[in-house]
Design an enzyme around this catalytic site. Structure first.
Site, short mmCIF file in Angstrom:
data_model
loop_
_atom_site.label_atom_id
_atom_site.label_comp_id
_atom_site.label_asym_id
_atom_site.label_seq_id
_atom_site.Cartn_x
_atom_site.Cartn_y
_atom_site.Cartn_z
N ASP A 66 0.84 -1.21 0.00
CA ASP A 66 0.00 0.00 0.00
C ASP A 66 0.88 1.26 0.00
OD1 ASP A 66 -2.33 -1.60 0.17
OD2 ASP A 66 -1.98 -1.85 2.31
N HIS A 95 -5.52 -3.55 5.25
CA HIS A 95 -5.07 -3.85 3.89
C HIS A 95 -6.23 -4.34 3.03
CE1 HIS A 95 -2.54 -4.98 0.55
NE2 HIS A 95 -2.98 -6.22 0.61
N1 LIG Z 1 -0.40 -8.46 1.51
C1 LIG Z 1 -0.29 -8.10 0.23
O1 LIG Z 1 0.02 -6.96 -0.08
C2 LIG Z 1 -0.54 -9.11 -0.85
C3 LIG Z 1 -0.13 -8.85 -2.16
C4 LIG Z 1 -0.28 -9.83 -3.12
C5 LIG Z 1 -0.85 -11.04 -2.78
N2 LIG Z 1 -1.28 -11.24 -1.51
C6 LIG Z 1 -1.85 -12.50 -1.09
O2 LIG Z 1 -0.83 -13.50 -1.12
C7 LIG Z 1 -1.42 -14.77 -1.33
C8 LIG Z 1 -0.76 -15.46 -2.49
O3 LIG Z 1 -1.03 -14.74 -3.68
P1 LIG Z 1 -0.43 -15.23 -5.06
O4 LIG Z 1 -0.85 -14.27 -6.10
O5 LIG Z 1 1.04 -15.49 -4.86
O6 LIG Z 1 -1.25 -16.57 -5.25
P2 LIG Z 1 -0.82 -17.86 -6.10
O7 LIG Z 1 -2.09 -18.57 -6.38
O8 LIG Z 1 0.07 -17.46 -7.24
O9 LIG Z 1 0.08 -18.69 -5.09
C9 LIG Z 1 -0.49 -19.35 -3.99
C10 LIG Z 1 0.46 -20.49 -3.59
O10 LIG Z 1 -0.05 -21.11 -2.41
C11 LIG Z 1 0.12 -22.52 -2.54
N3 LIG Z 1 -0.85 -23.22 -1.67
C12 LIG Z 1 -2.13 -23.54 -1.95
N4 LIG Z 1 -2.67 -24.21 -0.93
C13 LIG Z 1 -1.73 -24.32 0.03
C14 LIG Z 1 -1.69 -24.94 1.31
N5 LIG Z 1 -2.73 -25.58 1.80
N6 LIG Z 1 -0.55 -24.86 2.04
C15 LIG Z 1 0.54 -24.22 1.56
N7 LIG Z 1 0.56 -23.63 0.32
C16 LIG Z 1 -0.56 -23.68 -0.42
C17 LIG Z 1 -0.13 -22.78 -4.02
O11 LIG Z 1 0.47 -23.98 -4.41
C18 LIG Z 1 0.55 -21.57 -4.68
O12 LIG Z 1 1.93 -21.82 -4.90
C19 LIG Z 1 -2.91 -14.51 -1.56
O13 LIG Z 1 -3.60 -14.68 -0.34
C20 LIG Z 1 -2.93 -13.04 -1.98
O14 LIG Z 1 -4.17 -12.46 -1.76
C21 LIG Z 1 -1.11 -10.30 -0.55
O1 LIG Z 2 -4.32 -10.39 -3.54
C1 LIG Z 2 -5.05 -9.38 -3.49
O2 LIG Z 2 -6.26 -9.44 -3.25
C2 LIG Z 2 -4.45 -8.05 -3.75
C3 LIG Z 2 -3.23 -7.78 -2.93
O3 LIG Z 2 -3.48 -7.78 -1.56
C4 LIG Z 2 -2.67 -6.47 -3.34
O4 LIG Z 2 -2.74 -5.52 -2.56
O5 LIG Z 2 -2.17 -6.39 -4.47
#
Ligand SMILES: NC(=O)c1ccc[n+]([C@@H]2O[C@H](COP(=O)([O-])OP(=O)(O)OC[C@H]3O[C@@H](n4cnc5c(N)ncnc54)[C@H](O)[C@@H]3O)[C@@H](O)[C@H]2O)c1
Ligand SMILES: O=C(O)C[C@H](O)C(=O)O
Length: 253
Positions: A66, A95
């Site tokens: 953010d 967030h």
């Molecule tokens: N805080 C932030 O700013 C922010 C930013 C981006 C993404 N996110 C969050 O991060 C998380 C991941 O996002 P992404 O885009 O990398 O998703 P993604 O789908 O690309 O990756 C998710 C990963 O989790 C693994 N996974 C699934 N089930 C699982 C389990 N039971 N135990 C362990 N691992 C498991 C999958 O194999 C995959 O590799 C999401 O919750 C997303 O919303 C947060």
């Molecule tokens: O994975 C999301 O829902 C969005 C992520 O938290 C982001 O801020 O890009």
């Protein structure tokens, strides 16, 4: 899809991970990225409490993205897109959507008056920061969320925690969504500022060798931000309750 839609899948995964951490590495610094962060951080805390290993100074919700978005979009609106890294804009609250509250009035360097006093320009800028993550999720249409920018944000935040904890650096400040019990003295001030007795909130955190050394009060905000703060608190509260009350289903045999 919103971050809240991820709750049903991620709440169980976070519970399992928290149980494993509690058993294998109870003193670890835990940086939670999994969404919805506003609820998943309370889930981690509740598991740790049950296992008798909860230390609020060592649990962080990662909201760095953010701040990256805030500095990027502010620099861009100001007409200095290549100088994004020079802008520091505190982002408080949580967030997700309206819980993400960029404090433009505290930006360093300052956001020009031509933007601050133009309601439509200012509202558009805040909206872009609040919903930048949703923009990415929509654009990727089911294929995940922010990746490269999240990698930058995750590395930046983890680096700060590590430098403070193991590198002996002092005075490192980073915003994070935390349990306010990490620093009860300042939590009292922060709860007064937000006008509600919340257990979790994102503020600027001073990091130290044991994790959270100090929670920094919000400080002076302007009237427009005070209105946005009310909305942020209103939206945040049910997400906290949802995380605190989550009961993981028993494991399948
Ligand atoms: N805080 C932030 O700013 C922010 C930013 C981006 C993404 N996110 C969050 O991060 C998380 C991941 O996002 P992404 O885009 O990398 O998703 P993604 O789908 O690309 O990756 C998710 C990963 O989790 C693994 N996974 C699934 N089930 C699982 C389990 N039971 N135990 C362990 N691992 C498991 C999958 O194999 C995959 O590799 C999401 O919750 C997303 O919303 C947060
Ligand atoms: O994975 C999301 O829902 C969005 C992520 O938290 C982001 O801020 O890009």
């Amino acid at each position: 899809m919103t971050r809240d839609d991820l709750f049903n899948i991620n709440a169980g995964i976070c519970t399992t991970l928290a149980q494993a951490i509690a058993q294998a590495a109870p003193k670890a610094f835990v940086l939670v990225i999994s969404n919805p962060v506003n609820s998943t951080v309370p889930i981690f805390a509740e598991v740790f409490k049950k296992q008798g290993v909860f230390d609020p100074k060592r649990l962080f919700g990662v909201t760095t993205l953010d701040c990256l978005r805030a500095s990027t979009f502010v620099a861009s609106v100001v007409g200095e897109p290549t100088k994004a890294s020079e802008y520091v804009v505190p982002v408080i609250g949580g967030h997700a959507g309206y819980t993400i509250l960029p404090l433009l009035s505290q930006s360093q360097p300052a956001v020009p008056q031509s933007i601050m006093s133009d309601k439509s320009k200012r509202d558009a800028l805040i909206q872009r920061i609040q919903f930048g993550g949703d923009e990415v999720v929509e654009a990727k249409a089911g294929a995940g969320s922010a990746t490269l920018s999240m990698a930058q944000a995750g590395a930046e935040f983890a680096g700060k925690v590590l430098r403070a904890a193991f590198g002996g650096e002092t005075g490192i400040i980073a915003p994070s969504y935390v349990n306010l019990a990490a620093d009860e003295a300042n939590a009292k001030t922060i709860r007064g500022e937000i006008g509600k007795d919340l257990e979790y909130f994102s503020v600027n955190v001073t990091l130290g060798k044991n994790g959270i050394e100090k929670l920094n009060p919000i400080g002076k905000i302007d009237e427009a931000e005070a209105q946005l703060l009310k909305k942020a608190v209103e939206d945040l509260e049910p997400s906290i309750v949802k995380g605190v009350n989550f009961k993981a289903p028993p494991p399948k045999l």
